[in-house]
Design a protein around this motif. Structure first.
Motif, PDB file in Angstrom:
ATOM      1  N   LYS A 123      72.842  30.936  26.731  1.00  0.00           N
ATOM      2  CA  LYS A 123      71.485  30.934  27.306  1.00  0.00           C
ATOM      3  C   LYS A 123      70.786  32.275  27.080  1.00  0.00           C
ATOM      4  O   LYS A 123      69.583  32.334  26.839  1.00  0.00           O
ATOM      5  CB  LYS A 123      71.555  30.673  28.824  1.00  0.00           C
ATOM      6  N   SER A 124      71.566  33.358  27.141  1.00  0.00           N
ATOM      7  CA  SER A 124      70.990  34.695  26.948  1.00  0.00           C
ATOM      8  C   SER A 124      70.571  34.879  25.494  1.00  0.00           C
ATOM      9  O   SER A 124      69.514  35.456  25.212  1.00  0.00           O
ATOM     10  CB  SER A 124      72.001  35.766  27.376  1.00  0.00           C
TER      11      SER A 124
ATOM     12  N   GLU B 190      69.685  32.461  23.559  1.00  0.00           N
ATOM     13  CA  GLU B 190      68.510  31.598  23.416  1.00  0.00           C
ATOM     14  C   GLU B 190      67.231  32.310  23.841  1.00  0.00           C
ATOM     15  O   GLU B 190      66.174  32.129  23.231  1.00  0.00           O
ATOM     16  CB  GLU B 190      68.681  30.349  24.298  1.00  0.00           C
ATOM     17  N   ARG B 191      67.336  33.112  24.914  1.00  0.00           N
ATOM     18  CA  ARG B 191      66.147  33.855  25.388  1.00  0.00           C
ATOM     19  C   ARG B 191      65.623  34.778  24.301  1.00  0.00           C
ATOM     20  O   ARG B 191      64.427  34.936  24.123  1.00  0.00           O
ATOM     21  CB  ARG B 191      66.493  34.646  26.653  1.00  0.00           C
ATOM     22  N   LEU B 192      66.569  35.416  23.581  1.00  0.00           N
ATOM     23  CA  LEU B 192      66.128  36.300  22.495  1.00  0.00           C
ATOM     24  C   LEU B 192      65.550  35.477  21.355  1.00  0.00           C
ATOM     25  O   LEU B 192      64.489  35.815  20.807  1.00  0.00           O
ATOM     26  CB  LEU B 192      67.271  37.196  22.006  1.00  0.00           C
TER      27      LEU B 192
ATOM     28  N   GLU C 218      64.050  32.687  21.524  1.00  0.00           N
ATOM     29  CA  GLU C 218      62.708  32.243  21.927  1.00  0.00           C
ATOM     30  C   GLU C 218      61.697  33.377  21.849  1.00  0.00           C
ATOM     31  O   GLU C 218      60.584  33.204  21.358  1.00  0.00           O
ATOM     32  CB  GLU C 218      62.742  31.723  23.369  1.00  0.00           C
ATOM     33  N   GLN C 219      62.111  34.545  22.339  1.00  0.00           N
ATOM     34  CA  GLN C 219      61.201  35.706  22.344  1.00  0.00           C
ATOM     35  C   GLN C 219      60.791  36.089  20.921  1.00  0.00           C
ATOM     36  O   GLN C 219      59.644  36.422  20.663  1.00  0.00           O
ATOM     37  CB  GLN C 219      61.911  36.891  23.038  1.00  0.00           C
TER      38      GLN C 219
ATOM     39  N   ARG D  28      65.534  30.887  15.232  1.00  0.00           N
ATOM     40  CA  ARG D  28      66.762  30.365  15.843  1.00  0.00           C
ATOM     41  C   ARG D  28      67.658  29.820  14.741  1.00  0.00           C
ATOM     42  O   ARG D  28      67.162  29.165  13.817  1.00  0.00           O
ATOM     43  CB  ARG D  28      66.382  29.268  16.829  1.00  0.00           C
TER      44      ARG D  28
ATOM     45  N   ILE E 233      72.812  38.485  24.045  1.00  0.00           N
ATOM     46  CA  ILE E 233      71.609  39.136  23.489  1.00  0.00           C
ATOM     47  C   ILE E 233      71.974  39.986  22.271  1.00  0.00           C
ATOM     48  O   ILE E 233      71.278  39.956  21.240  1.00  0.00           O
ATOM     49  CB  ILE E 233      70.921  39.998  24.571  1.00  0.00           C
TER      50      ILE E 233
ATOM     51  N   LEU F 295      65.314  42.793  28.535  1.00  0.00           N
ATOM     52  CA  LEU F 295      65.584  41.354  28.545  1.00  0.00           C
ATOM     53  C   LEU F 295      66.861  41.057  29.343  1.00  0.00           C
ATOM     54  O   LEU F 295      66.899  40.126  30.160  1.00  0.00           O
ATOM     55  CB  LEU F 295      65.715  40.823  27.107  1.00  0.00           C
TER      56      LEU F 295
ATOM     57  N   GLU G  67      66.150  41.351  32.996  1.00  0.00           N
ATOM     58  CA  GLU G  67      65.337  40.213  33.449  1.00  0.00           C
ATOM     59  C   GLU G  67      66.244  39.014  33.756  1.00  0.00           C
ATOM     60  O   GLU G  67      66.084  38.335  34.765  1.00  0.00           O
ATOM     61  CB  GLU G  67      64.404  39.851  32.301  1.00  0.00           C
ATOM     62  N   ILE G  68      67.230  38.779  32.896  1.00  0.00           N
ATOM     63  CA  ILE G  68      68.125  37.632  33.103  1.00  0.00           C
ATOM     64  C   ILE G  68      69.095  37.921  34.252  1.00  0.00           C
ATOM     65  O   ILE G  68      69.343  37.071  35.098  1.00  0.00           O
ATOM     66  CB  ILE G  68      68.917  37.319  31.803  1.00  0.00           C
TER      67      ILE G  68
END
Ligand code: HSE
Length: 307
Positions: free
Chosen positions: A73-74, A76-78, A80-81, A85, A114, A133, A136-137
């Motif tokens: 999930k972490s 994925e956040r990067l 997305e940012q 992918r 990340i 980031l 934040e998570i």
């Protein structure tokens, strides 16, 4: 995993190691963190499609291996940012850090996800952006910053800006004792008051200053007072059977200073010597409350997390 949006990969495989961390060190609630010599290793391999996660070691039985996995999930956040992918991923986690222990296992998972994603995409995020980031998570910066830099970190926010001081400390040894007791961080945080007396704030502020000086100098003599806390430990002590006894026994056995590790339930003790005796004394404190415990004698890790 959603289909490939952009093909922008710099490498197709990466492995990183991220250390355990002990946050707060007594008075430094949500701002001090220290890296310990116990690591999680994570490998990401880019594949044609799908998500395959394997977890070995600590948490192998309980860590999810689907899209709810925190490492994934972490990452994925990067993705997305940044807007890129990989088409599919195989992730292998090899964990030494016990989960839900107060030793920064979630910070390690967040950071390793990340760091891996950042490496795969050719480092689109700089160090500050990686840490922002990750914080934040994770919700607070103390574990992620010390896991990233190694050694001791002092972290704070100025508005949205994360400020991190990486403080050089000499090699020191920490005794860690983890009782077989489940204390979710969310519960340990819910036990804390909204407001504290000014005298308690002053008590902690003065000790954080003293603690940073003492750790920088490797001055064990100051730690007993420098590691005292009135902002979180008194409230959390009521939730952890045997904690008070383990503190007392650690100091009697020769510990220079003792604290709850992060939100617990593990405890840490600093000492120049007598580590085994302190370890056994702390375990006896928990045993008297009916709890078995695991323990480690760990050096501080001084080096930056590998990417
Ligand atoms: N500083 C945080 C706390 C650490 O004490 O709640 C949690 O891992």
């Amino acid at each position: 995993m959603s289909p490939l949006r952009f093909n922008y990969l710099m490498v197709s495989s990466t492995t990183n190691t991220v250390p355990a961390t002990t946050a707060n060190l007594g008075p430094g609630f949500d701002c001090l963190g220290l890296a310990l010599d116990m690591t999680n290793q994570v490998t990401f391999n880019v594949i044609g499609a799908g998500l395959f996660i394997e977890v070995q070691g600590e948490g192998a039985e309980s860590i999810p291996t689907d899209e709810t996995n925190l490492v994934f999930k972490s990452a994925e956040r990067l993705f997305e940012q940044v807007g890129h992918r990989p088409p599919g991923l195989q992730i292998v986690q090899n964990n030494q850090i016990p989960i839900s222990s107060g030793l920064g296992s979630s910070a390690a998972a967040v950071l390793s996800g990340i760091l891996a994603a950042n490496t795969l995409l050719g480092f689109p995020l700089n160090d500050g952006e990686v840490l922002t980031l990750a914080t934040e998570i994770e919700g607070h910066p103390d574990n992620v910053t010390s896991a990233f830099y190694g050694g001791l970190t002092l972290s704070m926010f100025n508005g949205d800006d994360l400020i991190v001081e990486h403080i050089l400390v000499p090699d020191m040894t920490v005794v860690v004792v983890l009782p077989a007791f489940d204390l979710p961080t969310i519960e340990a945080r819910a036990a804390l008051p909204e407001l504290v007396p000014l005298s308690d704030a002053i008590f902690n502020a003065s000790r954080v200053g003293l603690l940073v000086r003492a750790l920088e100098a490797g001055d064990y003599g100051r730690l007993r007072f420098a590691m005292q806390d009135r902002l979180h430990q008194p409230y959390r002590m009521m939730l952890i059977p045997g904690m008070e006894a383990a503190f007392k026994r650690a100091l009697e056995a020769g510990a220079a200073g003792v604290a709850l590790s992060g939100a617990g339930p593990s405890l840490i003790a600093f000492a120049p010597d007598r580590h085994e005796a302190i370890e056994q004394a702390m375990k006896k404190g928990f045993a008297a409350a009916g709890l078995e415990s695991r323990s480690w004698i760990l050096p501080i890790v001084q080096k930056k997390s590998s990417q």
